[in-house]
Design an enzyme around this catalytic site. Structure first.
Site, short mmCIF file in Angstrom:
data_model
loop_
_atom_site.label_atom_id
_atom_site.label_comp_id
_atom_site.label_asym_id
_atom_site.label_seq_id
_atom_site.Cartn_x
_atom_site.Cartn_y
_atom_site.Cartn_z
CD GLU A 1 34.91 57.79 48.61
OE1 GLU A 1 35.07 58.99 48.28
OE2 GLU A 1 34.77 57.41 49.79
CE1 TYR B 1 13.27 55.61 34.54
CE2 TYR B 1 14.86 57.38 34.75
CZ TYR B 1 14.59 56.04 34.62
OH TYR B 1 15.61 55.14 34.59
CG ASN C 1 16.11 52.30 46.68
OD1 ASN C 1 14.98 52.04 47.09
ND2 ASN C 1 16.65 51.71 45.64
N GLY D 1 22.72 49.72 41.71
CA GLY D 1 22.33 49.17 43.01
C GLY D 1 21.44 47.94 42.86
CG ASP D 2 18.02 48.56 40.81
OD1 ASP D 2 17.85 48.90 42.01
OD2 ASP D 2 17.70 49.27 39.86
NE ARG E 1 15.15 56.61 42.96
CZ ARG E 1 16.13 55.92 43.52
NH1 ARG E 1 16.61 56.28 44.69
NH2 ARG E 1 16.66 54.88 42.91
CB THR F 1 26.27 49.82 48.47
OG1 THR F 1 25.08 50.58 48.68
CG2 THR F 1 25.88 48.38 48.18
#
Lengths: 325, 325, 325, 325, 325, 325
Positions: free
Chosen positions: F232, F90, F168, F267-268, F170, F229
């Site tokens: 902002e 990616y 999550n 996040g991981d 995608r 979680t």
């Protein structure tokens, strides 16, 4: 007080990394270089007091060039600083066989090219010096630079300072005709002459073997020493160099085989080596140092050399091998 | 056949990486840039046929500049190529608060600056075009460039091609006095004018609110559209921009908050956006596109913009977020 | 003959590029840095004659460090060169909020740390100087360095040379206890003291407002000038700095808002600015120059500053803007 | 209207810098490359109108590839743009002796591989052209690409456009068996054939000397010209190349000794050179240009060549030397 | 449980890019390297279970070194981690002819050098192993390291684990005298010995042909296998290597011609190859693998090898060519 | 034997340096990343035994990805290696306000996507583990990957291993519809759920405050812990994050203000922190560690985190400052 005084322009050199074409590159490596500055640095690194007479713009590029000289201990106090001027720039495109490397100059109307001959008080600049050194590039830069070169040589001559001159010709700066006329005007003032046999043929109509050519120069101009360097170029990255020097006797150097990293400034390093020997009263040392210094310069990036005296000595003593650890 | 024709110089831009000082850097990033080229590229990326009238040296730097234009689809056939000339160069030193970024020009006597006005056959160059665009930088480059600018505008005017002009002033190229004189000579030919309120005050003695200033310009010169852009600079890396356009009505844009990667070319992107709206017969679209394009340009490296129409549309529709995956 | 003499170690600084972790990086950017060298360079760039007393190994790293000093015109002749020694090295890991930047020292048993106090003939080294400057880092390097620091100050004191001292504490070099003991021994010799209020609290048990703390120092040690610098750190990349100086009167500086490129050496640039003002007989100039120089240093890469006097003046006159062209 | 039309895929090429292993590298240099694109660029740089028929994804990688073609003046209007597709990618691991350089393809199901033969209107694409050029890689990419290749050749054949074909085989794309079957199907349509003697042996069972092999091809297929290139590889970085061409007569080239910077695209440059000669009605010029262009390509980074016609001429005239200044 | 256990220091290696001098460079490439780690990695990449016994500081550099070992699958659990210690560092200056490459060590008082012999429980570390491998560098690092080396060999000897030892000498770490004394103490424990004929002459006073020297060693110490490697160095970038091994019979390898990218670690790769053959019960395989692995290592950047077993096999089968695609 | 087992794909990530556009860049920085690998590395760096179940091609890219896992101590023995396959790739385009950063996937038909569910023996892979962790990306990769995800969860469930799942989504991999269907199938097996309130609203039709949403999830699925979680995003480079966890009680974290270097993998890292707390039987520790680890990750380059436990503890104790030296 400088033992050696050199005179000439130094420029910002911009080189695409990794053998890229100039047209193609997205970054340029920055160096400073100029043949008389290169010689000055080489001498400074050997511990000689050396000053560099030049002219630079009051801007970041001008300061960068002076910094590079000062970094190695060259005295930059004789530089004349000018506002609203430009630094000479040149682009170096490095290559491999069969394509030649190439220099694109953008040095027209540089601070140095626009010098006024009477800005330089040669009596003061040369006070206490033993050698004045310049090259065939300086008078090629502009008509005024040519006048200043002549004045400097005449001044040195009058007070018995040895005049050292490298007869190198830059075809992108002036015609053969102009160069020839100028060189013939300067040669009578020259005590130590650096040249190739090709240049002697072109500018002085001197043929024959290197030894014969050197003798003829000495005969004509009563030159203290004539150093003839020779380069074999079987490929762009692999050359070999050698030299002879005719002074009180004929001196010669071994052949140095080279894997070229950057060949610019090699001749300037040679000049420094010979002058070092001369200042030490030992022409053979000069020839040997010149050869090793020119050879080592080929392994270093940039016009300006980064060798030290112990490295030169190790080469001369054959303590080398492929890896020291 | 180009819909938009732009006219001006583009230079090689050399930028030290990573906020280094120019005096300090050992490498330089290479870009091409020039305000009218930047606008041309922005329009080409939106699908508009655009040609760029300029003058470049036949050397690797000249070819590099033309390549960059061609890469984005700009028609480079109107470029006049000259031997033995130099490309303009400028050094950009990027900074952070409180030190301003800085441009060091080395563009004197460039191929473009030495143009001959009669080299350009404007009737032919403008044939079929709807818009001719240039900026206050072009006439600042040399007296001849100023003449050519005037001739181009007059030609466009005669055949009813819209003349677009960005009244930007470069203090390092000419005096306020010279600029003023020139701008007042050109303004009668201008149909679409880009300016800041500060520039209108300085060069046209027009004060008041932006709206009042725009009205006064329109009143004086019967200008089709007056676009006034405004920048707030709380810090070097954080700015915000906005604009109003007075055409048939008054149009305005939202404020764009920016984290600046490279602010050069932002005004040029704005011009392209407004011209795009104009060519689409929609001034509001022009204002909105201009604002987004100028904002996006700040996030991109180099003077030349790399946005696409879908990205502009996404910004306008507020589809953004911090990360798209 | 130097007007200002500084004394201390400089090291090779190795920094991972682009905020990478040291554990992660595949390359390291190379700089030279050392607080007293940084101050020396800042003064040299303002045109002050300055020499740097230090001790370096005869190897490429030692030469590199000296080159960097010489590049800016600092007199490096007082450096003592030693064989079979090592150059101090430190690794700088730059970060963003909320992770602090971090220095990993590898300077133990460096050429400087192993100095012999009697190697330095302070009478000769200080001859003709007006100011001797060092910092709290020098005595922290080794017991011998502490002895040499004391001897230097005593020598300066005896012949009426102003002693300038920055009370900075490096927790990775020695304990609070050792630092305190040393600082209290040195303070009676200090004429110009640089400190933070925190340092005065920790090492001198002085509380109260900055003004009160400065007065108390002046009362205790009859210090000619006490400069207290203050830093606000809302985030790692955004700080603001300010200072007051108590000399014959109380002087203060405006607050400078910063977007940080590299904060190392900012305090050293401040010291240079104040000393410059002092040498010019103008404390307010010193405070203002110090503040601007410290602020500008944050925008420059490396410990060593690259500003020029015209840039400092422009900042003071508020001629800035985001982009100069 | 293009004089030469080429057809094939171009990919993003990713190369670890400095001879690093792909498994090891932390960065990759980005180029675009594709054999028919390379030939198109080489021709465009010689001033030939050339268009490139291909298929690319509407994404940044697709645009990057087209930009690279356009940068050199290749007409990219025949490219078919597809959504939701991928660009072919290949990784190039450069090496030195005794380890071979290596290509890792990741081109499966690329936008080009998924082409639909009827998307291409060959009558329109070839209108006005003199030469259609493709290579053995195009039909290897996918079954559909093979069909399109055949259709293109048949179309060209019918309207008398010269069909040029490089019989190169990529073992990582298809089997010898499949390649052979395809090549034998295509050869009857080919007017100008590029091959090695090894390929003729493998695919056409033709042995003997190069001259004999060329004659046999010409006999079998009535081929206008058969160009056989030959490479000697004493080491990875040092090769030499030569060629013969059998057209109306037998033409041959001198041997070119090479210091290799990047050998990819050398064969493509050769093809361009021969086609250039053919378009100029001069086979010997084609052979000579082809040889010099292939040789020069080895000195340039990337698949795409950056030479100019003056450089080619200088090589042919032997004006080279190691450094031009 | 490891089949091979190696013991020695690994350091951070810092190399100026692009043949720059260390004194000159503004960045350093970072690698980890250490002769016994290099051998361990080479074996791990061939699928052998291997552990590496060492000592590292708890800091980013220590972790980096261990990461590099772990990355290739080497078991790093035997590493002893120490606080307040330093990682050994060495600077590698790469060169071309005629200047030798050069290593500048900064490894004194490293975590490894300060090891305590009784920290290592060799019975546990060697449990289940077939081979223990170390080199002449490990005992050179410090007196304690020499004691630990002896203890490790004695332990291995007692339980019948094959002791492998590379008799390499580092003149920058200790005197010939000290090395000789140590080597003569260790040799009786060695089962597989790697050496050059020069080293055998220097340390064991053994002359004659390589075969004679190997026989003499075997006679004296009843060594299972003696591997003698030989390097020809016509230039810095071009070498060739070969070897013989005297085990039950005399085995020999072909000569490998090399274009050198990075020669460090080549001997270590050779050792791994021979040990691989030994573990497979096939000395000839060992010699051949060793030769190819040493040759391949010269083409790879860093001390640590990145080859795979299929690449080695391809070399042995002569499937190479200049480019695989 | 691993305490935590994670399951998912990791890819090669290619990022243009210095905020360049992908279309524009001439080099790409190389990292490996994959959400479950990132979490595995974070846990391994805290000293947890962790294995990573995945599928990779036998080529340099596949090996590179595994190396990166192994480098940090993750057990890579469960990886299934496949010939003739490709690694997912990616491209990450980093940006500043107002342009969002962007991920361009090229992961279709990767080795992982083409997995066969029955290749994985979950009973064996999970033997002895306490936690199985995966995310909503794994089932999105392919239909087979979705089956394998379900099977893994079911297996873990049966033997009482805690199932951890990050919900999550995608959008570039599958439709909302497909994701929803899959997530609702998986949620009954999940013990520890990571989500945003937005995701709960989209996929589970749960609104209200974060606390209410967490309670509703717990009510529906009897989830052991729900971690929500919140981010902002006032600008691209400046965010703040916070979280709450509903387990036996409600736990919450302070707000972390961030200057973003690289937000991928944050996040991981959070997931790893919470799992670390869970494995230590301390949910509050998990929340705090998760918050600090996510915050620290934003300051680090690459998806994979490089923090150590002492850095996390220092953040929790507020020992930070802008520079530690």
């Amino acid at each position: 007080m400088a033992t050696v005084v050199t005179f000439g322009e130094a420029m910002v050199r911009l080189t695409p990394p990794g053998f890229q074409r100039l047209e193609q590159t997205t970054s340029l490596n920055v160096h400073a270089g100029g043949t008389e500055l290169n010689t000055a640095v080489a001498l400074a690194r050997l511990g000689i007091n050396v000053s560099w007479v030049s002219r630079l713009p009051v801007n970041p590029l001008g300061r960068m060039i002076a910094n590079k000289a000062r970094e190695h201990g060259v005295d930059v106090s004789p530089i004349i600083w000018v506002d609203d001027a430009r630094a000479g720039v040149y682009f170096l495109e490095e290559s491999t066989s069969p394509r030649p490397s190439q220099v694109v100059y953008d040095r027209k109307d540089s601070a140095f090219a626009l010098l006024q001959p009477d800005e330089y008080d040669w009596a003061e600049l040369l006070a206490g010096a033993k050698v004045f050194h310049t090259t065939g590039i300086t008078p090629a830069v502009s008509a005024n630079a040519r006048i200043a070169t002549l004045q400097a040589m005449q001044n040195a001559n009058q007070v018995g300072i040895t005049v050292s001159f490298d007869l190198n010709y830059r075809s992108r700066l002036w015609s053969l005709q102009s160069a020839r006329e100028c060189f013939l005007q300067l040669l009578p003032y020259v005590d130590i002459l650096f040249a190739s046999t090709g240049a002697l043929r072109t500018f002085c109509d001197i043929g024959g073997t290197p030894e014969q050519a050197a003798e003829e120069i000495q005969r004509r101009y009563d030159t203290k020493a004539v150093a003839l360097t020779h380069r074999e170029e079987p490929s762009i990255l692999r050359n070999s160099i050698s030299s002879i020097v005719l002074a009180d006797h004929l001196y010669s150097d071994t052949v140095h085989d080279l894997e070229i990293v950057d060949r610019l400034g090699a001749g300037d390093a040679y000049s420094a080596g010979l002058l070092y020997g001369y200042l030490n009263g030992d022409w053979q040392k000069g020839v040997s140092y010149g050869g090793v210094m020119a050879a080592l310069k080929h392994t270093m990036v940039g016009d300006i050399p980064w060798f030290n005296i112990d490295e030169i000595e190790q080469q001369l003593q054959g303590i080398v091998g492929g890896l020291q650890r």
